[in-house]
Design a protein around this motif. Structure first.
Motif, PDB file in Angstrom:
ATOM      1  N   LEU A   1      -8.708   5.856  -4.809  1.00  0.00           N
ATOM      2  CA  LEU A   1      -8.159   5.082  -3.748  1.00  0.00           C
ATOM      3  C   LEU A   1      -8.543   3.787  -3.651  1.00  0.00           C
ATOM      4  O   LEU A   1      -9.675   3.550  -3.637  1.00  0.00           O
ATOM      5  N   SER A   2      -7.688   2.784  -3.218  1.00  0.00           N
ATOM      6  CA  SER A   2      -8.236   1.550  -3.567  1.00  0.00           C
ATOM      7  C   SER A   2      -8.985   1.058  -2.334  1.00  0.00           C
ATOM      8  O   SER A   2      -8.834   1.494  -1.017  1.00  0.00           O
TER       9      SER A   2
ATOM     10  N   MET B   1       0.725  -0.966  -0.142  1.00  0.00           N
ATOM     11  CA  MET B   1       0.124  -0.055  -0.028  1.00  0.00           C
ATOM     12  C   MET B   1       0.983   1.229  -0.191  1.00  0.00           C
ATOM     13  O   MET B   1       1.960   1.195   0.606  1.00  0.00           O
ATOM     14  N   ASN B   2       0.591   2.026  -0.802  1.00  0.00           N
ATOM     15  CA  ASN B   2       1.371   3.570  -1.157  1.00  0.00           C
ATOM     16  C   ASN B   2       1.276   4.453   0.451  1.00  0.00           C
ATOM     17  O   ASN B   2       0.154   4.496   0.742  1.00  0.00           O
ATOM     18  N   GLN B   3       2.547   4.429   0.814  1.00  0.00           N
ATOM     19  CA  GLN B   3       2.590   5.270   2.255  1.00  0.00           C
ATOM     20  C   GLN B   3       2.041   6.696   1.991  1.00  0.00           C
ATOM     21  O   GLN B   3       1.460   7.072   2.909  1.00  0.00           O
ATOM     22  N   SER B   4       2.164   7.328   0.832  1.00  0.00           N
ATOM     23  CA  SER B   4       1.643   8.839   0.686  1.00  0.00           C
ATOM     24  C   SER B   4       0.521   8.848   0.675  1.00  0.00           C
ATOM     25  O   SER B   4      -0.448   9.844   1.068  1.00  0.00           O
ATOM     26  N   ASN B   5      -0.567   7.681   0.182  1.00  0.00           N
ATOM     27  CA  ASN B   5      -2.003   7.500   0.045  1.00  0.00           C
ATOM     28  C   ASN B   5      -2.346   7.580   1.488  1.00  0.00           C
ATOM     29  O   ASN B   5      -3.219   7.909   1.812  1.00  0.00           O
ATOM     30  N   ASN B   6      -1.578   6.693   2.197  1.00  0.00           N
ATOM     31  CA  ASN B   6      -2.075   6.562   3.427  1.00  0.00           C
ATOM     32  C   ASN B   6      -2.204   7.896   4.382  1.00  0.00           C
ATOM     33  O   ASN B   6      -2.878   8.173   5.023  1.00  0.00           O
TER      34      ASN B   6
ATOM     35  N   ASN C   1      -8.837  11.633  -5.033  1.00  0.00           N
ATOM     36  CA  ASN C   1      -8.718  10.481  -4.259  1.00  0.00           C
ATOM     37  C   ASN C   1     -10.026  10.085  -3.415  1.00  0.00           C
ATOM     38  O   ASN C   1     -10.153   9.045  -3.191  1.00  0.00           O
ATOM     39  N   ALA C   2     -10.617  11.212  -3.006  1.00  0.00           N
ATOM     40  CA  ALA C   2     -11.774  11.117  -2.233  1.00  0.00           C
ATOM     41  C   ALA C   2     -12.848  12.109  -2.373  1.00  0.00           C
ATOM     42  O   ALA C   2     -12.280  13.015  -2.633  1.00  0.00           O
TER      43      ALA C   2
ATOM     44  N   HIS D   1      -7.893  -0.705   0.650  1.00  0.00           N
ATOM     45  CA  HIS D   1      -7.205  -0.126   1.667  1.00  0.00           C
ATOM     46  C   HIS D   1      -7.648   0.877   2.439  1.00  0.00           C
ATOM     47  O   HIS D   1      -7.563   1.566   3.310  1.00  0.00           O
ATOM     48  N   HIS D   2      -8.676   1.592   1.730  1.00  0.00           N
ATOM     49  CA  HIS D   2      -9.531   2.830   2.155  1.00  0.00           C
ATOM     50  C   HIS D   2     -11.000   2.769   2.031  1.00  0.00           C
ATOM     51  O   HIS D   2     -11.146   2.909   0.764  1.00  0.00           O
ATOM     52  N   LYS D   3     -11.545   2.378   2.901  1.00  0.00           N
ATOM     53  CA  LYS D   3     -12.950   2.038   2.726  1.00  0.00           C
ATOM     54  C   LYS D   3     -13.708   3.368   3.220  1.00  0.00           C
ATOM     55  O   LYS D   3     -13.028   4.283   4.066  1.00  0.00           O
TER      56      LYS D   3
END
Length: 145
Positions: free
Chosen positions: A118-119, A1-6, A101-102, A122-124
């Motif tokens: 965003l996936s 999972m991409n750290q920057s996306n987190n 992204n959201a 990983h991102h609900k």
């Protein structure tokens, strides 16, 4: 999972909102921006162009909408956004169209963070609190956006 996306997902969860007029807690609406697609910081000029394109798409919905600003807690990052009286599906379509992204969706003062690009693994979609507790009323929206 991409750290920057987190990291972005965490920032999105802490967002605050600037409005020039209060909104009713009974109204359902989406908060959508066209700024900084995919979380990549663009110039003010590029963001203004995307914002005008998003406003045009919102006008095609023929639903009430209002300009507002989404901001980080410390106001170090701000994005011109739109509160739009529309369905979550319609808002997601716009979010994806503008490579976001959201988006946020508000129902009965409940603020939901909803992934667009965003996936979902990983991102609900998640409830992140009361919308009204994150709103500040201002006389004017910042004009440097």
């Amino acid at each position: 999972m991409n750290q920057s996306n987190n990291q972005l997902w965490q920032c999105y969860q802490n967002a605050r909102f600037l409005f020039t007029q209060p909104l009713s807690c009974e109204v359902s609406f989406a908060i959508i921006t066209a700024h900084n697609p995919k979380g990549e910081i663009l110039s003010a000029c590029q963001n203004r162009l995307l914002d005008r394109q998003l406003q045009h798409e919102i006008e095609q919905l023929r639903q009430p909408y209002r300009a507002m600003v989404g901001t980080s807690v410390d106001h170090s990052h701000m994005e011109k956004s739109w509160a739009v009286s529309t369905t979550k599906d319609s808002a997601l379509h716009l979010g994806r169209m503008f490579n976001q992204n959201a988006i946020y969706y508000v129902e009965h003062d409940k603020l939901q963070l909803v992934p667009c690009l965003l996936s979902p693994l990983h991102h609900k979609e998640q409830l992140i609190g009361h919308f009204s507790s994150r709103v500040s009323l201002v006389n004017e929206l910042p004009d440097y956006l």
